[in-house]
Design a protein around this motif. Structure first.
Motif, PDB file in Angstrom:
ATOM      1  N   PHE A   1       0.544  -1.387  -0.094  1.00 25.95           N
ATOM      2  CA  PHE A   1      -0.003  -0.225   0.108  1.00 25.95           C
ATOM      3  C   PHE A   1       0.749   1.427   0.058  1.00 25.95           C
ATOM      4  CE2 PHE A   1      -2.795   3.295   2.822  1.00 25.95           C
ATOM      5  CZ  PHE A   1      -3.523   3.774   2.044  1.00 25.95           C
ATOM      6  N   THR A   2       1.712   1.253   1.030  1.00 27.93           N
ATOM      7  CA  THR A   2       2.808   2.338   0.770  1.00 27.93           C
ATOM      8  C   THR A   2       3.315   2.578  -0.050  1.00 27.93           C
ATOM      9  OG1 THR A   2       3.769   2.356   2.671  1.00 27.93           O
ATOM     10  CG2 THR A   2       4.606   3.225   1.826  1.00 27.93           C
ATOM     11  N   LEU A   3       4.057   1.641  -1.286  1.00 27.77           N
ATOM     12  CA  LEU A   3       4.861   1.553  -2.486  1.00 27.77           C
ATOM     13  C   LEU A   3       3.186   2.051  -3.630  1.00 27.77           C
ATOM     14  CD1 LEU A   3       7.012  -1.560  -2.542  1.00 27.77           C
ATOM     15  CD2 LEU A   3       7.440   0.901  -2.357  1.00 27.77           C
ATOM     16  N   VAL A   4       2.371   1.565  -3.259  1.00 29.74           N
ATOM     17  CA  VAL A   4       1.752   2.135  -4.281  1.00 29.74           C
ATOM     18  C   VAL A   4       0.808   3.415  -4.046  1.00 29.74           C
ATOM     19  CG1 VAL A   4      -1.147   2.230  -4.901  1.00 29.74           C
ATOM     20  CG2 VAL A   4       0.229   0.224  -4.420  1.00 29.74           C
ATOM     21  N   LEU A   5       0.794   4.607  -2.731  1.00 28.10           N
ATOM     22  CA  LEU A   5       1.171   5.800  -2.989  1.00 28.10           C
ATOM     23  C   LEU A   5       2.485   6.070  -3.296  1.00 28.10           C
ATOM     24  CD1 LEU A   5      -0.429   5.946   0.772  1.00 28.10           C
ATOM     25  CD2 LEU A   5      -1.457   5.546  -1.146  1.00 28.10           C
TER      26      LEU A   5
ATOM     27  N   THR B   1       3.046   9.147   2.760  1.00 31.70           N
ATOM     28  CA  THR B   1       2.972   7.767   2.472  1.00 31.70           C
ATOM     29  C   THR B   1       3.178   6.834   3.760  1.00 31.70           C
ATOM     30  OG1 THR B   1       3.272   7.929   0.859  1.00 31.70           O
ATOM     31  CG2 THR B   1       3.829   5.920   1.071  1.00 31.70           C
ATOM     32  N   MET B   2       4.041   7.382   4.849  1.00 34.32           N
ATOM     33  CA  MET B   2       4.349   6.527   5.570  1.00 34.32           C
ATOM     34  C   MET B   2       3.539   6.290   6.687  1.00 34.32           C
ATOM     35  SD  MET B   2       8.605   5.990   5.341  1.00 34.32           S
ATOM     36  CE  MET B   2       9.113   7.857   5.660  1.00 34.32           C
ATOM     37  N   LEU B   3       2.811   7.537   6.701  1.00 28.23           N
ATOM     38  CA  LEU B   3       2.099   7.888   7.752  1.00 28.23           C
ATOM     39  C   LEU B   3       0.552   6.636   7.395  1.00 28.23           C
ATOM     40  CD1 LEU B   3       1.957  11.646   8.377  1.00 28.23           C
ATOM     41  CD2 LEU B   3       3.047   9.655  10.513  1.00 28.23           C
ATOM     42  N   ALA B   4       0.273   7.049   6.527  1.00 26.54           N
ATOM     43  CA  ALA B   4      -0.817   5.834   6.105  1.00 26.54           C
ATOM     44  C   ALA B   4      -0.391   4.697   5.850  1.00 26.54           C
ATOM     45  CB  ALA B   4      -1.218   6.590   4.883  1.00 26.54           C
TER      46      ALA B   4
ATOM     47  N   LEU C   1      12.990   4.946  -8.417  1.00 25.64           N
ATOM     48  CA  LEU C   1      11.209   5.320  -8.989  1.00 25.64           C
ATOM     49  C   LEU C   1      11.610   6.358  -7.237  1.00 25.64           C
ATOM     50  CD1 LEU C   1      10.109   1.417  -9.144  1.00 25.64           C
ATOM     51  CD2 LEU C   1      10.729   3.454 -10.885  1.00 25.64           C
ATOM     52  N   MET C   2      12.401   6.383  -6.778  1.00 25.52           N
ATOM     53  CA  MET C   2      12.179   7.031  -5.066  1.00 25.52           C
ATOM     54  C   MET C   2      13.412   7.740  -5.059  1.00 25.52           C
ATOM     55  SD  MET C   2      11.662   4.767  -2.187  1.00 25.52           S
ATOM     56  CE  MET C   2      10.233   4.018  -3.188  1.00 25.52           C
ATOM     57  N   ASP C   3      13.795   9.292  -3.931  1.00 21.35           N
ATOM     58  CA  ASP C   3      14.178  10.132  -3.294  1.00 21.35           C
ATOM     59  C   ASP C   3      15.232   9.021  -3.002  1.00 21.35           C
ATOM     60  OD1 ASP C   3      14.480  11.784  -0.357  1.00 21.35           O
ATOM     61  OD2 ASP C   3      14.861  12.774  -2.797  1.00 21.35           O
ATOM     62  N   SER C   4      15.745   9.047  -2.663  1.00 19.10           N
ATOM     63  CA  SER C   4      17.225   8.516  -2.272  1.00 19.10           C
ATOM     64  C   SER C   4      16.665   8.185  -0.104  1.00 19.10           C
ATOM     65  CB  SER C   4      18.801   9.008  -2.091  1.00 19.10           C
ATOM     66  OG  SER C   4      18.664  10.289  -1.289  1.00 19.10           O
TER      67      SER C   4
END
Length: 439
Positions: A13-17, A27-30, A337-340
């Motif tokens: 779910f976190t990765l989808v967000l 995202t991590m809070l969710a 895909l994401m920030d370091s």
């Protein structure tokens, strides 16, 4: 539903967000909220109790004061014009050699990274200083952009490094030892980039370089960066030598950079104001991400997924080196895909217990944690120059809009070969990161 399944669902779910471009902190809070909701069958009382204490427990941590101080140090270096003095010194010593201007660019990025701690800031600052010189001396646009983008990655590898500080906070390891452990891998990175650049310039027969600087000009250029060298030594030697803790050393470094920026770089009120605002924005972003990571980690701990996953892998009979290699491959994919910083915060709570649970007799306890931190940082660094995320490439392109993004990305490939060789060396010879810790 098992805890392992719940944890994997929350992680998915976190990765989808993240793919939907939701801010990493939110995202991590969710993801953490989902864990609490699922484990407690919809009862949010445990979540509310955790939230009641989480922010204070995290933000009252004295060790976290080091983050805004190092960020401020980097902001002063960026807005105070210290980058030009570093580049002039590098050019004076190697600018006349084959590929000398490009080598000067790499050296200047390394020197700036030693007082900055951020790859993005290093790439952004150096692109305005170095790109015009590279283009003026016959370097093709893609090669010039790739050189600055690659040099910018040294900002998080050469200590002080903000991602290393965050890793230390997450794993409860020594910031000082992580900084020292990064010195040799950082030096190998610089040497590798210089060799690659020399080969490229020779093969393309780029011959326009500077004339050899007179001795007095070299001496003058070196004297000009002595204060910068002094700041680096005070921070790193002060921390590791026990003369000051990381927070005190960061405060000294920030104060010294501020004075240098005013006296030597000519920084005035607009630059000071921009430095303070930039520090506030960056610190707020990092602390929000840390809070989100804490809630997600707490929720994951409820599911027992990290511990169960680590146990399964340790009992699987897989080679420890194979497991480490698989983790690094995952980092390579996520880095595209994401920030370091986001990647470290999201994955360290999952991967760290796995690594520490492996049977690696030659690497025990703290040494293994430090070795893995440097390895993870080097792989994260690659994500800064690999499409589609490749933040350093995007930043450099702003200063060179005439150079196609994919052309710069292709020009980065030879430097990536150097990165993979360096990672392989550290995998096979962990002592490259741990040797200086013996002194």
């Amino acid at each position: 539903m098992s805890g392992m399944t719940l944890g994997l669902i929350a992680l998915g779910f976190t990765l989808v967000l993240l793919v939907l471009r939701v801010h990493i902190g939110l995202t991590m809070l969710a993801g953490g909220i989902l864990c609490y909701w699922a484990v407690n069958d919809g009862d949010f009382s445990g979540l509310l109790f955790t939230l009641n204490n989480l922010a204070y427990a995290r933000l009252s941590n004295y060790d976290l004061a080091v983050i805004p101080l190092f960020v401020l140090m980097g902001q002063f270096a960026t807005h105070g014009g210290l980058s030009r003095a570093i580049f002039r010194c590098a050019s004076a010593f190697v600018g006349h050699q084959k590929g000398g201007i490009g080598m000067s660019a790499i050296g200047a990025c390394a020197g700036f990274g030693a007082i900055c701690g951020s790859s993005l800031a290093t790439a952004a600052t150096m692109s305005h200083v170095i790109l015009p010189e590279l283009r003026r001396n016959g370097y093709p646009g893609p090669l010039a952009s790739a050189t600055v983008a690659v040099g910018g990655t040294l900002g998080i590898l050469i200590p002080p490094s903000v991602p290393l500080i965050v890793y230390a906070v997450l794993t409860q390891e020594s910031i000082a030892k992580l900084f020292v452990a990064a010195v040799i891998p950082g030096t190998i990175a610089i040497i590798g980039y210089l060799i690659v650049l020399r080969i490229i310039v020779s093969r393309r027969n780029i011959t326009t370089e500077l004339t050899k600087a007179p001795l007095m000009e070299r001496v003058k250029a070196f004297i000009g960066i002595l204060p910068v060298i002094g700041v680096f030594l005070v921070v790193i030697v002060g921390i590791y030598g026990g003369w000051s803790n990381p927070t005190e050393a960061a405060a000294i470094g920030a104060s010294a950079c501020g004075i240098l920026a005013v006296v030597q770089g000519g920084m005035r009120w607009p630059g000071l104001r921009a430095s303070i605002i930039g520090t506030s924005e960056t610190t707020a972003m990092i602390f929000l991400v840390l809070l989100g990571a804490d809630l997600l980690n707490s929720g994951m701990a409820l599911t027992q997924m990290p511990v169960e996953l680590a146990t399964r892998i340790s009992e699987s009979g897989l080679s420890p080196m194979l497991v480490i290699t698989a983790i690094l491959l995952i980092y390579l994919i996520l880095g595209c895909l994401m920030d370091s910083l986001a990647m470290l915060l999201l994955t360290i709570p999952i991967f760290f217990p796995i690594v520490m649970g492996l049977d690696m007799p030659g690497l025990m306890g703290e040494n293994r944690a430090i070795w893995f931190g440097i390895l993870a940082l080097m792989v994260v660094e690659i994500g800064l120059i690999v499409p589609p995320h490749g933040m350093n490439l995007f930043i450099v392109q702003r200063a060179a809009p005439d150079v196609p993004f994919m052309a710069s990305a292709k020009a980065v490939v030879p430097f990536l070969i150097s990165d993979f060789i360096r990672i392989g060396l550290l995998l096979v010879f962990p002592g490259l990161a741990l040797w200086l810790l013996q002194f």
